[in-house]
Design a protein around this motif. Structure first.
Motif, PDB file in Angstrom:
ATOM      1  N   THR A  53       5.638  10.743  11.985  1.00  0.00           N
ATOM      2  CA  THR A  53       4.203  10.857  11.787  1.00  0.00           C
ATOM      3  C   THR A  53       3.870  12.304  11.475  1.00  0.00           C
ATOM      4  N   ASP A  54       3.200  12.538  10.368  1.00  0.00           N
ATOM      5  CA  ASP A  54       2.716  13.872  10.036  1.00  0.00           C
ATOM      6  C   ASP A  54       1.294  14.030  10.571  1.00  0.00           C
ATOM      7  N   TYR A  84       1.487   8.096   8.531  1.00  0.00           N
ATOM      8  CA  TYR A  84       2.627   7.360   9.078  1.00  0.00           C
ATOM      9  C   TYR A  84       3.670   7.167   7.986  1.00  0.00           C
ATOM     10  N   ARG A  85       4.862   7.740   8.195  1.00  0.00           N
ATOM     11  CA  ARG A  85       5.866   7.806   7.146  1.00  0.00           C
ATOM     12  C   ARG A  85       6.854   6.643   7.136  1.00  0.00           C
ATOM     13  N   THR A 101       0.832  -1.203   0.000  1.00  0.00           N
ATOM     14  CA  THR A 101       0.000   0.000   0.000  1.00  0.00           C
ATOM     15  C   THR A 101       0.866   1.252   0.000  1.00  0.00           C
ATOM     16  N   LYS A 102       0.257   2.397  -0.342  1.00  0.00           N
ATOM     17  CA  LYS A 102       1.003   3.647  -0.465  1.00  0.00           C
ATOM     18  C   LYS A 102       1.316   4.279   0.896  1.00  0.00           C
ATOM     19  N   GLU A 103       0.269   4.583   1.663  1.00  0.00           N
ATOM     20  CA  GLU A 103       0.445   5.251   2.953  1.00  0.00           C
ATOM     21  C   GLU A 103      -0.431   4.568   3.989  1.00  0.00           C
ATOM     22  N   SER A 161       0.317  21.139   8.885  1.00  0.00           N
ATOM     23  CA  SER A 161       1.030  19.868   9.000  1.00  0.00           C
ATOM     24  C   SER A 161       2.195  20.002   9.978  1.00  0.00           C
ATOM     25  N   TYR A 162       2.207  19.142  10.976  1.00  0.00           N
ATOM     26  CA  TYR A 162       3.287  19.118  11.956  1.00  0.00           C
ATOM     27  C   TYR A 162       3.923  17.733  11.939  1.00  0.00           C
ATOM     28  N   ARG A 163       5.224  17.683  11.802  1.00  0.00           N
ATOM     29  CA  ARG A 163       5.925  16.395  11.766  1.00  0.00           C
ATOM     30  C   ARG A 163       6.421  16.025  13.163  1.00  0.00           C
TER      31      ARG A 163
END
Length: 307
Positions: A300-301, A286-287, A179-181, A248-250
């Motif tokens: 995690t963004d 989830y990166r 899967t992608k993300e 967006s906060y990483r």
């Protein structure tokens, strides 16, 4: 459009507290309170909790008990009558709630002639001051996610169970690892809750954690992005989130830090940002893979949708 200031945010929240204080027994709904605050019902409760330091339900309960304490101090009404007038179904439930708040029973409070100011401590003040969070404004394309809804209260165990069920579904359909993300989708609206009496009245007296989740309408979905045709079975729901602007906060580190990071985003960054959230859900992207990544290196963004 004129930017929304931190002062505007505080004034909106204070209007809600005044409404609860003026009618602590009234069966307010979150939709009604969100309209008073002029916030999206999808995000109102998270903003309220982050800025005030307690949830709307806790505020309503505390104000109702404060009013009961006033009756105890200024009238000769029996404790049972005060309990019933305060929306409690039994004097035992009322006494337990009163002691939890004040550390004394209703009768002890009356017998000692104690003052309300000695007992009732409100939430912490609405936070003022800056925040050093590094937040980026981004545009995201529409999202189509294959998701599994979290069951019950939002505990670490239930999160783990939800993602485990999602993983098993991916294995069963031959897409695990392809899967992608991986994504978390969080709706904080009043859908699915008791729209007639969410806050206040007898419904606000004794609930389990999972019942409160249903009442305030918090819904969390664990999901994956997959573009090819697939059967949505085994508890899977396909959710589509429109495109648009996000803050967006990483977050780098353990997933256990996600609630606190969102708390800061809603309570500190957002009121100073000039933005307000719209009616799309908050997202967690989830990166990297938690199965082969140390907890302190997880990425995690966290995204809040903006108008």
């Amino acid at each position: 459009m004129k930017p929304v200031t931190e002062t505007d945010y505080r004034a909106r929240i204070e209007r809600v507290i005044r409404a609860l204080s003026d009618e602590p027994e009234a069966p307010h709904t979150l939709d009604q309170l969100a309209r008073i605050a002029h916030f999206s019902p999808f995000h109102f409760h998270r903003i309220y909790r982050a800025m005030v330091g307690e949830g709307v339900i806790e505020t309503a309960r505390r104000l109702r008990l404060a009013r009961a304490a006033l009756f105890l101090a200024t009238t000769d009404s029996p404790v049972t009558e005060v309990a019933m007038d305060s929306g409690y179904e039994s004097v035992q439930t009322f006494s337990r709630a009163f002691r939890n708040l004040t550390n004394v029973s209703p009768r002890e409070f009356r017998d000692r002639g104690m003052q309300l100011a000695q007992l009732v401590v409100g939430p912490r003040p609405i936070k003022r001051g800056g925040s050093n969070m590094q937040v980026e404004i981004v545009e995201r394309s529409p999202i189509k996610a294959w998701t599994m809804r979290l069951r019950g209260a939002m505990t670490p165990e239930n999160f783990k169970d939800t993602y485990a069920r999602l993983w098993h579904w991916q294995v069963d359909h031959g897409i695990a690892g392809r899967t992608k993300e991986a994504i978390g989708i969080f709706y904080g609206d009043s859908e699915g809750g008791d729209s007639e009496s969410v806050v206040g009245g007898a419904t606000c007296v004794s609930r389990t954690a999972s019942q409160w989740v249903e009442l305030i309408g918090e819904r969390y979905y664990a999901g994956v992005i997959w573009d090819e045709p697939l059967k949505a079975d085994g508890g899977i729901e396909v959710l589509e989130v429109p495109s648009g602007k996000y803050a967006s906060y990483r977050l780098i580190g353990s997933y256990h830090g996600i609630p606190a990071a969102f708390q800061r985003l809603y309570g500190e960054w957002l009121p100073k940002s000039g933005f307000v959230p719209d009616d799309r859900p908050a997202l967690e992207i989830y990166r990297n893979n938690p199965f082969d990544t140390p907890a302190n290196e997880l990425i995690t963004d966290l995204l809040i949708p903006l108008r």
